[in-house]
Design a protein around this motif. Sequence first.
Motif, mmCIF file in Angstrom:
data_model
loop_
_atom_site.group_PDB
_atom_site.id
_atom_site.type_symbol
_atom_site.label_atom_id
_atom_site.label_comp_id
_atom_site.label_asym_id
_atom_site.label_seq_id
_atom_site.Cartn_x
_atom_site.Cartn_y
_atom_site.Cartn_z
ATOM 1 N N GLY A 8 81.992 -35.481 38.059
ATOM 2 C CA GLY A 8 81.964 -34.651 36.867
ATOM 3 C C GLY A 8 80.544 -34.197 36.603
ATOM 4 O O GLY A 8 79.648 -35.019 36.394
ATOM 5 N N ALA A 9 80.311 -32.884 36.657
ATOM 6 C CA ALA A 9 78.967 -32.336 36.504
ATOM 7 C C ALA A 9 78.851 -31.586 35.178
ATOM 8 O O ALA A 9 79.824 -31.021 34.676
ATOM 9 N N ASP A 10 77.640 -31.584 34.638
ATOM 10 C CA ASP A 10 77.344 -30.766 33.461
ATOM 11 C C ASP A 10 75.879 -30.340 33.555
ATOM 12 O O ASP A 10 75.260 -30.468 34.618
ATOM 13 N N ASP A 11 75.320 -29.839 32.483
ATOM 14 C CA ASP A 11 73.948 -29.335 32.542
ATOM 15 C C ASP A 11 72.910 -30.372 32.126
ATOM 16 O O ASP A 11 71.766 -30.035 31.838
ATOM 17 N N THR A 14 71.247 -36.074 34.091
ATOM 18 C CA THR A 14 71.855 -37.186 34.830
ATOM 19 C C THR A 14 72.892 -36.727 35.851
ATOM 20 O O THR A 14 73.407 -37.546 36.599
ATOM 21 N N THR A 15 73.203 -35.429 35.886
ATOM 22 C CA THR A 15 74.150 -34.938 36.890
ATOM 23 C C THR A 15 73.617 -35.180 38.299
ATOM 24 O O THR A 15 74.393 -35.470 39.226
ATOM 25 N N GLY A 16 72.315 -35.075 38.499
ATOM 26 C CA GLY A 16 71.746 -35.340 39.820
ATOM 27 C C GLY A 16 72.021 -36.758 40.284
ATOM 28 O O GLY A 16 72.305 -36.989 41.475
ATOM 29 N N ASP A 17 71.972 -37.735 39.372
ATOM 30 C CA ASP A 17 72.285 -39.117 39.714
ATOM 31 C C ASP A 17 73.752 -39.255 40.111
ATOM 32 O O ASP A 17 74.091 -39.941 41.082
ATOM 33 N N ALA A 18 74.635 -38.594 39.354
ATOM 34 C CA ALA A 18 76.058 -38.644 39.663
ATOM 35 C C ALA A 18 76.358 -37.997 41.014
ATOM 36 O O ALA A 18 77.179 -38.494 41.791
ATOM 37 N N GLY A 108 77.477 -39.269 35.404
ATOM 38 C CA GLY A 108 76.171 -39.803 35.053
ATOM 39 C C GLY A 108 76.227 -40.484 33.706
ATOM 40 O O GLY A 108 77.192 -40.339 32.944
ATOM 41 N N SER A 109 75.199 -41.250 33.410
ATOM 42 C CA SER A 109 75.132 -41.899 32.104
ATOM 43 C C SER A 109 74.405 -40.994 31.122
ATOM 44 O O SER A 109 73.925 -39.914 31.481
ATOM 45 N N ARG A 110 74.324 -41.413 29.891
ATOM 46 C CA ARG A 110 73.713 -40.592 28.856
ATOM 47 C C ARG A 110 72.235 -40.392 29.156
ATOM 48 O O ARG A 110 71.503 -41.346 29.439
ATOM 49 N N SER A 111 71.763 -39.158 29.087
ATOM 50 C CA SER A 111 70.388 -38.856 29.478
ATOM 51 C C SER A 111 69.355 -39.447 28.532
ATOM 52 O O SER A 111 68.191 -39.572 28.880
ATOM 53 N N ALA A 136 83.032 -44.603 38.474
ATOM 54 C CA ALA A 136 81.660 -45.032 38.740
ATOM 55 C C ALA A 136 80.720 -44.303 37.803
ATOM 56 O O ALA A 136 80.865 -43.105 37.569
ATOM 57 N N VAL A 137 79.747 -45.029 37.280
ATOM 58 C CA VAL A 137 78.732 -44.446 36.413
ATOM 59 C C VAL A 137 77.369 -44.723 37.033
ATOM 60 O O VAL A 137 77.043 -45.868 37.368
ATOM 61 N N ALA A 138 76.575 -43.670 37.220
ATOM 62 C CA ALA A 138 75.249 -43.799 37.825
ATOM 63 C C ALA A 138 74.194 -43.981 36.746
ATOM 64 O O ALA A 138 74.230 -43.296 35.723
ATOM 65 N N PRO A 139 73.237 -44.892 36.956
ATOM 66 C CA PRO A 139 72.164 -45.061 35.978
ATOM 67 C C PRO A 139 71.310 -43.802 35.880
ATOM 68 O O PRO A 139 71.139 -43.074 36.866
ATOM 69 N N ALA A 140 70.767 -43.557 34.710
ATOM 70 C CA ALA A 140 69.859 -42.423 34.533
ATOM 71 C C ALA A 140 68.582 -42.654 35.325
ATOM 72 O O ALA A 140 68.028 -43.749 35.327
ATOM 73 N N GLY A 141 68.113 -41.611 36.018
ATOM 74 C CA GLY A 141 66.881 -41.720 36.779
ATOM 75 C C GLY A 141 66.968 -42.745 37.888
ATOM 76 O O GLY A 141 66.047 -43.527 38.098
ATOM 77 N N MET A 142 68.086 -42.755 38.599
ATOM 78 C CA MET A 142 68.324 -43.745 39.649
ATOM 79 C C MET A 142 67.209 -43.659 40.699
ATOM 80 O O MET A 142 67.111 -42.701 41.458
ATOM 81 N N THR A 143 66.346 -44.664 40.731
ATOM 82 C CA THR A 143 65.166 -44.613 41.589
ATOM 83 C C THR A 143 65.436 -45.115 43.002
ATOM 84 O O THR A 143 64.665 -44.834 43.914
ATOM 85 N N ILE A 144 66.492 -45.888 43.183
ATOM 86 C CA ILE A 144 66.841 -46.428 44.498
ATOM 87 C C ILE A 144 68.175 -45.835 44.905
ATOM 88 O O ILE A 144 69.178 -45.993 44.212
#
Length: 288
Positions: A8-11, A14-18, A108-111, A136-144
């Motif tokens: 699920g993408a939006d603007d 956190t969409t990049g993490d998802a 993605g999670s809340r920005s 699945a929910v991706a953490p914001a700013g997923m560094t790894i």
Amino acid sequence: MTGPVIVGADDSATTGDALALGQWAATTLDVPLIVAVVHPAPSAIGSGRVDAEWIADRHQAAERVLASARATLGDPPNVDYRVVASSSAAHGLHDLAEHENAVLLVVGSRSTGPVARLFAGSTAERLLAGSVCSVAVAPAGMTIAPGSHGRIGVAYVDTPDGRAALATAARLARRTHSPLLLVTVVARADAAVPFMLGTDAERAFLDTARESYEDALRKAADSVPDVDVSWELRSGDVVETLADLADVDVLICGSRGYGPARRVLLGGVSTRLLRRACRPLIVVPRAD
């Protein structure tokens, strides 16, 4: 598993993490990837031209989000891009997942949440209140990046939803040739039972509980063929201990052990993990 992974993408940022998590999951499972943007459906009691112009504007905005997602992914093969009209983002993604028989929904999670921590927004929380597939929910700013650790974590309890989480994790582990880490958390000695029971009774209770949990973990590990499985019994706050599990690619947990069969329905631990986990969290539907 033949159904697609849906992102699920939006603007939001956190969409990049998802997208990163969804692409990893689709590649790992060898299934198609669908990137979907939900925009408002025309209202049955809308105000005619004004409503139509607003809907058209939202549709164009959705197309821009998809164009950005295509650029982020590098436009690889076997990826489909969809614009879905619905009354809400969660409703639209639910319907798409059911129609496509999806194996996983990724958001993605809340920005505004802490960097590298989950902080689920309303769409993620609504998705996790009745989804027909794992979410699945991706953490914001997923560094790894997913796949970097080469280990899959499971928040395990010997219940139907805990066993469903283990089964999902085992399928993923076989695909990735990754070991599994099963983790059960028990309360600290000072928080296990009311103090008025006495130290001797408390110690006996804790010893019995640990033996029971260790036996369940041992049996669970032995029940998974063709996968390297280790297990740990940890002490502390359940949510905080699981949320700080950083050396896994994903953390998989079950949903609440009651409610409609084959539906995600959040329980207390999984709900709070959404606000704390430092690695991607996958919540699986309860078993039939």
